[in-house]
Design a protein around this motif. Structure first.
Motif, short mmCIF file in Angstrom:
data_model
loop_
_atom_site.label_atom_id
_atom_site.label_comp_id
_atom_site.label_asym_id
_atom_site.label_seq_id
_atom_site.Cartn_x
_atom_site.Cartn_y
_atom_site.Cartn_z
N SER A 72 1.57 -0.91 -6.44
CA SER A 72 1.57 0.02 -5.89
C SER A 72 0.24 -0.78 -5.16
CB SER A 72 0.51 0.43 -7.44
OG SER A 72 -0.70 1.91 -6.75
N GLN A 73 -0.28 -1.89 -5.34
CA GLN A 73 -1.30 -3.07 -4.77
C GLN A 73 -0.79 -3.13 -3.61
OE1 GLN A 73 -2.13 -5.82 -7.71
NE2 GLN A 73 -3.61 -6.78 -6.32
N LEU A 74 0.41 -3.35 -3.74
CA LEU A 74 0.89 -3.55 -2.08
C LEU A 74 1.46 -2.98 -1.20
CD1 LEU A 74 4.39 -6.07 -3.15
CD2 LEU A 74 2.48 -6.66 -1.54
N ARG A 75 1.65 -0.90 -1.63
CA ARG A 75 1.69 -0.69 -1.02
C ARG A 75 0.81 0.30 -0.38
NH1 ARG A 75 2.43 3.39 1.79
NH2 ARG A 75 4.05 4.70 2.16
N TRP A 76 -0.45 0.24 -0.67
CA TRP A 76 -1.48 0.67 -0.47
C TRP A 76 -2.32 -0.31 0.44
CZ3 TRP A 76 -4.32 5.28 0.55
CH2 TRP A 76 -4.87 6.22 -0.64
N THR A 77 -2.29 -1.64 0.03
CA THR A 77 -2.35 -2.31 1.19
C THR A 77 -1.76 -2.45 2.30
OG1 THR A 77 -3.42 -3.93 -0.48
CG2 THR A 77 -2.44 -5.25 1.99
N LEU A 87 -0.04 7.01 -4.79
CA LEU A 87 -1.63 7.75 -4.31
C LEU A 87 -1.98 7.95 -5.46
CD1 LEU A 87 0.77 10.06 -2.12
CD2 LEU A 87 -0.36 8.33 -1.65
N SER A 88 -2.00 8.57 -6.38
CA SER A 88 -3.31 8.22 -6.96
C SER A 88 -3.69 6.63 -7.98
CB SER A 88 -3.00 9.43 -8.59
OG SER A 88 -1.92 8.92 -9.08
N ASP A 89 -3.58 5.96 -7.68
CA ASP A 89 -4.43 4.92 -8.37
C ASP A 89 -5.47 4.75 -6.95
OD1 ASP A 89 -1.98 4.31 -10.18
OD2 ASP A 89 -0.95 3.09 -9.43
N ALA A 94 -9.96 7.03 -3.63
CA ALA A 94 -10.25 7.79 -3.12
C ALA A 94 -8.87 8.46 -2.24
CB ALA A 94 -10.50 6.89 -1.90
N TRP A 95 -7.87 8.46 -2.12
CA TRP A 95 -7.49 9.39 -2.18
C TRP A 95 -7.29 10.49 -2.35
CZ3 TRP A 95 -2.99 11.93 -4.61
CH2 TRP A 95 -2.27 13.27 -3.63
N ARG A 96 -7.27 12.10 -1.94
CA ARG A 96 -6.62 13.70 -2.19
C ARG A 96 -5.63 13.88 -1.47
NH1 ARG A 96 -11.08 15.86 -4.40
NH2 ARG A 96 -10.74 17.88 -3.40
N SER A 97 -5.61 14.67 -2.75
CA SER A 97 -3.60 15.51 -1.46
C SER A 97 -4.03 16.26 -1.13
CB SER A 97 -3.73 15.91 -2.96
OG SER A 97 -1.82 17.22 -2.54
N PRO A 98 -3.41 16.47 0.06
CA PRO A 98 -3.53 17.46 1.66
C PRO A 98 -3.68 18.74 0.52
CG PRO A 98 -2.08 15.68 2.02
CD PRO A 98 -2.24 15.71 0.28
N ASN A 99 -3.07 19.42 -0.55
CA ASN A 99 -3.33 20.07 -1.03
C ASN A 99 -3.60 20.63 -2.06
OD1 ASN A 99 -0.37 21.38 0.67
ND2 ASN A 99 0.66 19.84 -1.34
N ALA A 100 -4.52 19.67 -2.02
CA ALA A 100 -6.06 20.04 -3.06
C ALA A 100 -6.97 20.89 -2.88
CB ALA A 100 -6.52 18.59 -3.85
N PRO A 128 -16.25 5.76 -3.82
CA PRO A 128 -15.06 6.69 -4.52
C PRO A 128 -14.10 5.51 -6.05
CG PRO A 128 -14.65 6.83 -2.59
CD PRO A 128 -16.02 6.09 -2.62
N ASP A 129 -14.29 4.81 -5.36
CA ASP A 129 -13.33 3.90 -6.58
C ASP A 129 -14.09 3.57 -8.30
OD1 ASP A 129 -14.77 0.71 -6.31
OD2 ASP A 129 -14.80 1.74 -4.10
N GLY A 130 -15.52 3.76 -7.76
CA GLY A 130 -16.49 3.99 -8.93
C GLY A 130 -16.54 2.11 -9.43
N ARG A 131 -16.28 1.20 -8.43
CA ARG A 131 -16.61 -0.20 -8.43
C ARG A 131 -17.32 -1.06 -7.45
NH1 ARG A 131 -15.36 1.84 -13.14
NH2 ARG A 131 -13.55 1.20 -14.10
N ARG A 132 -17.89 -0.08 -7.35
CA ARG A 132 -18.99 -0.50 -5.20
C ARG A 132 -20.22 0.15 -5.22
NH1 ARG A 132 -16.19 -0.52 -0.60
NH2 ARG A 132 -15.07 1.48 -1.71
#
Length: 632
Positions: free
Chosen positions: A283-288, A316-318, A321-327, A468-472
């Motif tokens: 997941s780290q690699l995919r987002w990077t 995606l949900s990891d 900041a990501w939101r589904s286009p259908n959300a 959005p990540d809750g850590r900054r």
């Protein structure tokens, strides 16, 4: 010179490009005497672009422009210094800067003036250091903060065999001498592209972005290799590091990242999975690499020591900041006549009922709401209210437990209070009397908040925004924007010591006038401030204070200020389109990509608490709309 004049002056731009060079010729040109790019095209499928050389300049103004782009993309310090020196007059061939750091500056140019000699010119430039560009694309805080003026002098070459123009360094002026390697912010944007590396937070529950600058001279393959190496081997930037988990020290990338059969294949050493499973690494690699996949690769296939482990699809949900286009869109609320109102339905929110003690048979007429924050699921609200005597409280109630009485925290009498913000869904951050406080959702009725650890000593905080990540966090400290990571989530949270004040003097005229801040995306901030003549403005920048742009000029008359800001952060996978709300004493407004809409006239006539309803009032007044906000 006022802010408006500064904004209308030309910002010096560097020509685009960057390179990895092993040598430089006499004019600063590239001499490849070792392994160069791994083949293929540069960004966008064309040939890699490189900074313009001294001999390419056809005017004094262009020479200065190219000079402020000269160090871009060169990773070898000696080669980079040689390229910069190539712009200087022959007498300055031994010029040495105070250090070999690349200082990224926002540069605002004055008029190019001819000197008494027809073949010499001078230009005064106001520069504001944005940061120091380090290997790995990190942008460290500037070593010499604060704006200052320099003068660059240009002479036409005397020797016609070499031609062109030179920068003169041996004619002292009233300003400081040139003693640093400078890269204009415009050149940074043209020679480098922003890319985020992603690290798991210290609880392994969500990813946190680490913004870097990657050379645009890299072709696709080399850029991917560089990003994976930075992620796995080099580790996070110092300011983000306290909030995240880095890979173990023996972690390495094996070979190159290759594209095959619709996948990007990433091969890592066995040490990379010592502290987390392969799905989390994937997941780290995919987002990077998510911006790299538009060229045709659909997934990331992870190998450990050349053994296939996982093809990453559910990732995606990891990233929070990501939101589904259908959300559904985030809920939009505001305070209208001291009540919480949904600006989507134009009705008083049902959450008002969970802010009222259950022994009350109807809404407490003394329940005067000043500001509020609502969790992402729309079920829990934290509100600042005041009673008839002016005492303020933080009240937390939830529709998930409608029979429970709301929690109530008494706030310091007479203290200024910010708008509350949720940190995750379990606690609330609130500035009380200049101090950042944390309030637990599970606290007692008459409990007290806890002071956040590590906040700047002796400084007055006025506002807080949570990424959005809750850590900054982005704090307003003495009117300046202060970015900081959270290094410990145990209540009360602890702020990291590597916080940084954002350099915003030039676009904002003065850094002490920022009045509101919000996250517009995972690595972008929206700012409200008071400019020259006391007028309010709204702009945005990245988390380093760079890439500033104006959103709205003069959003109100002189003498008022932006009181609050809230945004619906842009998802990393969506096109950039800002949606935000702000308030002044003149009303509340919404900013969309194409227009600014006032809420005035779109809201129900909500009667003040304790008065006859608007429908029965003989002369209903227009509602006062304040503190608009989106759900978390």
């Amino acid at each position: 010179m006022n802010r408006r004049q500064l904004m209308r002056m030309a910002v010096l731009a560097g020509m685009s490009g960057g390179l990895a060079a092993c040598g430089i010729d006499n004019d600063g040109g590239v001499v490849i005497d070792g392994p160069g790019p791994s083949g293929g095209s540069g960004v966008g499928g064309g040939l890699p672009v490189v900074p313009k050389l001294r001999r390419d300049a056809v005017s004094a103004a262009q020479l200065i422009q190219y000079f402020l782009a000269a160090p871009a993309g060169i990773e070898d310090e000696k080669a980079m210094l040689a390229r910069v020196r190539a712009f200087l007059a022959p007498a300055a061939k031994d010029w040495s800067p105070r250090n070999n750091s690349i200082n990224v500056v926002r540069a605002v140019a004055g008029e190019l003036k001819p000197d008494s000699s027809s073949n010499k010119w001078s230009q005064q430039i106001t520069i504001l250091p944005i940061g120091v560009l380090l290997p790995g694309g990190m942008l460290a805080p500037p070593t010499r903060p604060g704006s200052r003026k320099i003068t660059l002098r240009v002479s036409a070459a005397v020797d016609e065999s070499v031609g062109g123009f030179y920068i003169i360094t041996d004619e002292a002026g009233d300003e400081e001498p040139l003693d640093e390697i400078l890269l204009s912010e415009a050149a940074l944007g043209q020679f480098y592209q922003p890319r985020s590396l992603y690290y798991w937070n210290t609880e392994n529950t969500a990813l946190v972005p680490d913004l870097r600058y990657i050379s645009r001279a890299y072709d696709d393959a080399r850029r991917r290799d560089a990003m994976v190496k930075l992620l796995v081997e080099d580790g996070p930037a110092p300011w983000v590091a306290p909030a995240v988990l880095r890979f173990p020290q023996n972690s390495t990338k094996i070979g190159n990242v290759v594209q095959k059969e619709g996948n990007l294949i990433v091969n890592l050493s066995s040490g990379t999975t010592a502290i987390r499973d392969t799905n989390k690494v994937g997941s780290q690699l995919r987002w990077t690499l998510h911006r790299e996949l538009a060229s045709g690769a659909l997934d990331v296939a992870l190998q450990i020591e050349s053994e296939p482990r996982a093809t990453v699809r559910d990732y995606l949900s990891d990233n929070r900041a990501w939101r589904s286009p259908n959300a559904p869109d985030r809920g939009l609320f505001a305070i209208v006549e001291s009540q919480l109102v949904s600006l989507d339905s134009h009705q008083v929110s049902s959450l008002m009922s969970v802010l009222t003690p259950k022994e009350s048979k109807e809404t407490d007429p003394k329940l005067l709401i000043e500001s509020a924050a609502i969790t992402a699921d729309g079920q829990t609200v934290a509100a600042v209210r005041r009673d008839a005597e002016g005492q303020r409280y933080l009240v937390i109630g939830s529709e998930s437990d409608p029979k429970a009485d709301p929690l109530q925290y008494s706030l310091t009498a007479g203290a200024s209070v910010s708008r509350p913000v949720w940190l995750g869904g379990e606690s609330v951050l609130l500035v009380v009397g200049g101090e950042l406080m944390q309030f637990s959702r599970a606290g007692g009725k008459q409990g007290a908040g806890e002071s956040v650890s590590g906040q700047p000593n002796g400084k007055r905080i006025t506002s807080v925004a949570v990424a959005p990540d809750g850590r900054r966090l982005a704090l307003l400290v003495n009117g300046r924007v202060y970015m900081v990571a959270i290094q410990g989530m145990k209540k009360p949270i602890e702020l990291a010591s590597e916080g940084r004040y954002l350099p915003l003097e030039l676009p904002l005229e003065s850094p002490s006038h920022v009045t509101a801040v919000a996250f517009g995306a995972e690595d972008r901030l929206i700012l409200g401030w008071t400019g020259d003549l006391g007028r309010p403005y709204i702009g945005e920048c990245n988390v380093f204070g760079g890439d500033f742009r104006m959103i709205l000029e003069e959003v109100g008359p002189s003498g008022i200020r932006v009181l609050s800001l809230s945004a619906s952060p842009i998802s990393p996978t969506d096109p950039l389109s800002l949606v935000a709300v702000y308030s002044t004493v003149k009303g509340s407004f919404r900013i969309t990509p194409n227009e600014q809409l006032s809420f005035k006239g779109q809201l129900p006539q909500v009667a003040p608490s304790g008065s006859p309803s608007a429908s029965t009032s003989a002369t209903p007044k227009a509602p006062i709309v304040s503190s608009p906000f989106f759900t978390s």
